[in-house]
Design a protein around this motif. Sequence first.
Motif, PDB file in Angstrom:
ATOM      1  N   ALA A   1       0.832  -1.205   0.000  1.00 50.08           N
ATOM      2  CA  ALA A   1       0.000   0.000   0.000  1.00 50.08           C
ATOM      3  C   ALA A   1       0.869   1.258   0.000  1.00 50.08           C
ATOM      4  N   VAL A   2       1.909   1.246   0.829  1.00 43.84           N
ATOM      5  CA  VAL A   2       2.836   2.387   0.874  1.00 43.84           C
ATOM      6  C   VAL A   2       3.554   2.536  -0.467  1.00 43.84           C
TER       7      VAL A   2
ATOM      8  N   LEU B   1       3.610   5.717  -3.233  1.00 42.35           N
ATOM      9  CA  LEU B   1       4.834   6.327  -3.754  1.00 42.35           C
ATOM     10  C   LEU B   1       4.864   6.299  -5.280  1.00 42.35           C
ATOM     11  N   LYS B   2       4.391   5.203  -5.861  1.00 44.61           N
ATOM     12  CA  LYS B   2       4.364   5.097  -7.322  1.00 44.61           C
ATOM     13  C   LYS B   2       3.398   6.123  -7.925  1.00 44.61           C
ATOM     14  N   VAL B   3       2.223   6.264  -7.332  1.00 44.98           N
ATOM     15  CA  VAL B   3       1.239   7.213  -7.849  1.00 44.98           C
ATOM     16  C   VAL B   3       1.769   8.636  -7.724  1.00 44.98           C
TER      17      VAL B   3
ATOM     18  N   THR C   1       1.092   1.606 -12.752  1.00 53.27           N
ATOM     19  CA  THR C   1       1.809   0.682 -11.875  1.00 53.27           C
ATOM     20  C   THR C   1       1.320   0.802 -10.439  1.00 53.27           C
ATOM     21  N   GLY C   2       1.107   2.039  -9.988  1.00 49.92           N
ATOM     22  CA  GLY C   2       0.643   2.256  -8.623  1.00 49.92           C
ATOM     23  C   GLY C   2      -0.714   1.632  -8.366  1.00 49.92           C
ATOM     24  N   PHE C   3      -1.638   1.771  -9.321  1.00 51.44           N
ATOM     25  CA  PHE C   3      -2.974   1.202  -9.133  1.00 51.44           C
ATOM     26  C   PHE C   3      -2.945  -0.330  -9.164  1.00 51.44           C
TER      27      PHE C   3
END
Length: 416
Positions: free
Chosen positions: A341-342, A346-348, A355-357
Amino acid sequence: MSTQQSVSAEVVRARTFRYTWWLAALAVIVVISTVRLYTGTDRITAPGTLRAAIIGACPILLAGLGGLWAERAGIVNIGLEGQMLLGTWGAAFFAYHYGPLAGVLGAALMGLIGGLLHAIATVSFGVDHIISGVAINIVGLGAVGFLAKTTFDDLDGGGPRNLSGYSTPPEFTVPLIADGARSLADKHWFVISDVAGAVAGVTTRLSVLTVLAFVLVAVTAWVLWRTSFGLRLRSCGENPQAAETLGINVYRYKYVAVLISGAFAGLGGAYLAMVASSSFTVGQTGGRGYIGLATMIFGNWRPSGVLTGALMFGYTDGVSLLSNSGAIVHALLLLVAILLAVFAVLKVRGGERVTGFVIAGISVGAFVWYFLSETVDASFTGMTPYVVTLFVLAVFSQRLRMPAADGKPYRRGGAG
């Protein structure tokens, strides 16, 4: 910008990078301790669990270092698994007849022979690196089966596929430190007991071969990044044609790198046959050569990254062998969900929304799995190291940078 300003900026970036990693490590420890207290699974950071993690990590670490040496010189060594297999037989055979030191040296020698075969095929004859490595793995498994049957069948404690009763490297416990750390770990305090558990794990019944594995990480980092020999070797993996114009014997450096690679993989086999287990069995590597290759990729072709990956994969490997491992893996699901989740956030924030989603979706799945179950089936815990390997490579593949000429054919005087 002047040279002095460039150097100063580089120093500032290096310090910032170190501070960031220290803060990240501290944050991970806090999260682990929080998960331990919330789930009540104190065995997550118990000294016995962490010692099992180190035993699981060292063969993977040695294989990963072996892969690092070869690929930094531009040779992909898929044959790490076969070279580790040869190392297991070499360790058992030489230790049985001549003692533990001979067993370690014999394992390195057998792995080196596997590396030599790979070097002859890829460097001298230009065989595709993947094809040669797969062939080494197949030949290694067949050769070990043949050698075991012909050399162990008539020995006391031996059989056509196994051998026991040979000497293993000595173990030692660091006095005072180990007892003090274990006492703190047993109190189950927040963070303090978790750190103490790690200290107790690395100071209790520590094999000499374990110390050697960690020393080789430092030696590899120093040789490859602090010596002229290492600079020349790495240049062969980045731009062998340019290295050739500077008078570097590219063939020689590639041979040396692959021979060292095979010897390190052989040492990984010795660890399996002499520390992780006190007996030899045909095929006992269980795919750890491939996981070692994965740690090298995860570690971005750097010793510190290989060490980090090996410890992570080794932890899951060690946990899968413990009794009641299902409860530990179940608690780790919550830890993984939180860290993912963290990482997704960071990716978003970094602009990598897709990638974050995707990572966030996996995190939600891990949370759901954790809260809808009370344990993890024992059959899955045995798969944990391999599942983690695939997952980590999928998540971190976008940030990797392999040596520019890695896996590419090279011919002296040619264009590559």
